[in-house]
Motif scaffolding. Structure first.
Motif, short mmCIF file in Angstrom:
data_model
loop_
_atom_site.label_atom_id
_atom_site.label_comp_id
_atom_site.label_asym_id
_atom_site.label_seq_id
_atom_site.Cartn_x
_atom_site.Cartn_y
_atom_site.Cartn_z
N TRP A 142 0.86 -1.19 0.00
CA TRP A 142 0.00 0.00 0.00
C TRP A 142 0.89 1.23 0.00
CZ3 TRP A 142 -4.42 1.56 -1.48
CH2 TRP A 142 -5.00 2.74 -1.00
N GLY A 143 0.51 2.21 -0.83
CA GLY A 143 1.30 3.43 -0.93
C GLY A 143 0.52 4.70 -0.70
N GLY A 144 -0.71 4.57 -0.19
CA GLY A 144 -1.52 5.75 0.10
C GLY A 144 -2.68 5.96 -0.85
N TYR A 145 -2.58 5.35 -2.05
CA TYR A 145 -3.68 5.35 -3.01
C TYR A 145 -3.44 4.17 -3.96
CZ TYR A 145 -0.42 7.70 -6.24
OH TYR A 145 0.66 8.03 -7.03
N PRO A 146 -4.49 3.67 -4.64
CA PRO A 146 -4.38 2.38 -5.35
C PRO A 146 -3.27 2.28 -6.38
CG PRO A 146 -6.67 2.99 -5.09
CD PRO A 146 -5.88 4.17 -4.62
N SER A 175 -8.11 17.01 -5.77
CA SER A 175 -8.08 17.77 -7.03
C SER A 175 -6.78 17.57 -7.79
CB SER A 175 -8.29 19.26 -6.74
OG SER A 175 -7.16 19.82 -6.08
N VAL A 176 -5.77 16.98 -7.12
CA VAL A 176 -4.50 16.69 -7.79
C VAL A 176 -4.60 15.27 -8.34
CG1 VAL A 176 -2.00 16.52 -7.55
CG2 VAL A 176 -3.28 18.18 -6.18
N SER A 177 -4.60 15.14 -9.65
CA SER A 177 -4.80 13.83 -10.27
C SER A 177 -3.63 12.91 -10.01
CB SER A 177 -5.00 13.98 -11.78
OG SER A 177 -5.09 12.71 -12.40
N CYS A 178 -3.95 11.69 -9.55
CA CYS A 178 -2.92 10.67 -9.33
C CYS A 178 -2.84 9.71 -10.52
CB CYS A 178 -3.24 9.88 -8.06
SG CYS A 178 -3.21 10.87 -6.55
N ALA A 231 0.07 20.05 -4.44
CA ALA A 231 0.84 18.80 -4.54
C ALA A 231 0.46 17.89 -3.39
CB ALA A 231 2.34 19.09 -4.51
N ASN A 232 0.52 16.60 -3.65
CA ASN A 232 0.36 15.58 -2.63
C ASN A 232 1.67 14.82 -2.45
OD1 ASN A 232 -2.45 15.85 -2.04
ND2 ASN A 232 -2.95 14.78 -3.95
N ILE A 233 2.04 14.57 -1.20
CA ILE A 233 3.21 13.75 -0.91
C ILE A 233 2.79 12.69 0.11
CG2 ILE A 233 5.54 13.71 0.03
CD1 ILE A 233 5.97 16.50 -0.87
N LEU A 234 3.16 11.44 -0.17
CA LEU A 234 2.91 10.34 0.76
C LEU A 234 4.20 10.08 1.53
CD1 LEU A 234 0.01 9.31 0.49
CD2 LEU A 234 0.89 10.00 -1.74
N VAL A 235 4.10 10.06 2.84
CA VAL A 235 5.30 9.90 3.66
C VAL A 235 5.06 8.88 4.77
CG1 VAL A 235 6.04 12.28 3.21
CG2 VAL A 235 4.71 11.78 5.28
N TYR A 236 6.15 8.42 5.36
CA TYR A 236 6.06 7.52 6.52
C TYR A 236 5.58 8.33 7.71
CZ TYR A 236 7.21 2.79 8.07
OH TYR A 236 7.14 1.49 8.47
#
Length: 260
Positions: A65-69, A167-170, A134-139
């Motif tokens: 898992w990384g925060g979104y599919p 609103s930020v497209s992944c 911007a979106n950032i996935l972090v520990y």
């Protein structure tokens, strides 16, 4: 002479071998000691290697898992048998940044700012940059530090808060390439993808290698299957999206996706 433990994965680095040994150890401990264990973020290539190694030793008590599919960088979770893994259980936190639309920031700008405050790369997942957002996935262990310390990215003032900005497209962007090939050999498929002749495509693979599902091969006759990703340095990344049947001249119709 004893067989190298990970020889079935091809020519992998010492760093990869250390990662795989750790991953297998965590899977074993989780299974035998009945507790949950998480890795840090690993990239798509490392995920493929880890999954192959885990499957080869009959472990199935894991998921990514990384925060979104559709995340590229993910954490592996190891679970005791009988426990259902949940996405919310993973130590992954989303942080979204806002800044003026007139200011242009890149993936590299954000990553550089994180490195500047001594955030390790394996604590950072995907960085998705939009217009003014911007979106950032972090520990989770570094989320508070990022929220507290980062007020600027380069010279651009930013505001950060927990959560994923929808609103930020992944979604990844790609173009489709359709055509026919004489076989599902790597040189034939790469020839269609690159618009090179088959001979030039084969020479390119022999010289530079082709990375198929993140494992490098120098064999032009390497067979490929539907769903596999591949890349050759300088030509981009592709997926063999579908195999669509045989033409009247016994050529194979295929569709490729090229990432933009």
């Amino acid at each position: 002479m004893p067989r190298e433990r990970f020889s079935y994965l091809g020519n992998i680095s010492d760093e990869d071998k250390i990662l795989l040994k750790n991953i297998l150890s965590w899977a074993k401990i989780s299974s035998e000691k009945h507790y949950t264990k998480y890795s840090f973020f690993i990239d798509d290539r490392q995920q493929k290697l880890c999954e192959k190694a885990l499957r080869s030793e009959n472990y199935d008590n894991f998921c990514f898992w990384g925060g979104y599919p559709s995340a590229d960088r993910k954490v592996i979770g190891f679970y005791p048998h009988g426990k259902e893994p949940g996405e919310d259980d993973f130590p992954v936190k989303p942080i979204h940044f806002t800044y003026r639309n007139a200011d242009k920031l890149s993936h590299r700008d954000f990553l550089g700012s994180l490195m500047a405050i001594r955030i390790e790369r394996d604590c950072v997942g995907d960085i998705i940059v939009g217009e003014g957002r911007a979106n950032i996935l972090v520990y989770e262990s570094v989320a508070s530090q990022i929220l507290y310390e980062i007020k600027k990215i380069g010279r651009v003032g930013v505001e950060a808060s927990l959560g994923l900005d929808s609103s930020v497209s992944c979604e990844k962007k790609f173009s489709e390439i359709s055509g026919t090939v004489s076989s599902l050999r790597a040189d034939c498929i790469f020839s269609l993808a690159s618009r090179l002749s088959r001979d030039k495509a084969a020479l390119c693979i022999k010289t530079n290698g082709i990375c198929i599902d993140h494992l490098v091969s120098h064999k032009p006759d390497e067979k490929m299957d539907q769903g596999q990703s591949f890349s050759v340095k300088g030509y981009g990344k592709f997926i063999l999206k579908s195999i669509n049947g045989i033409s009247k001249k016994d050529r194979i119709h295929i569709t490729l996706c090229k990432f933009i």
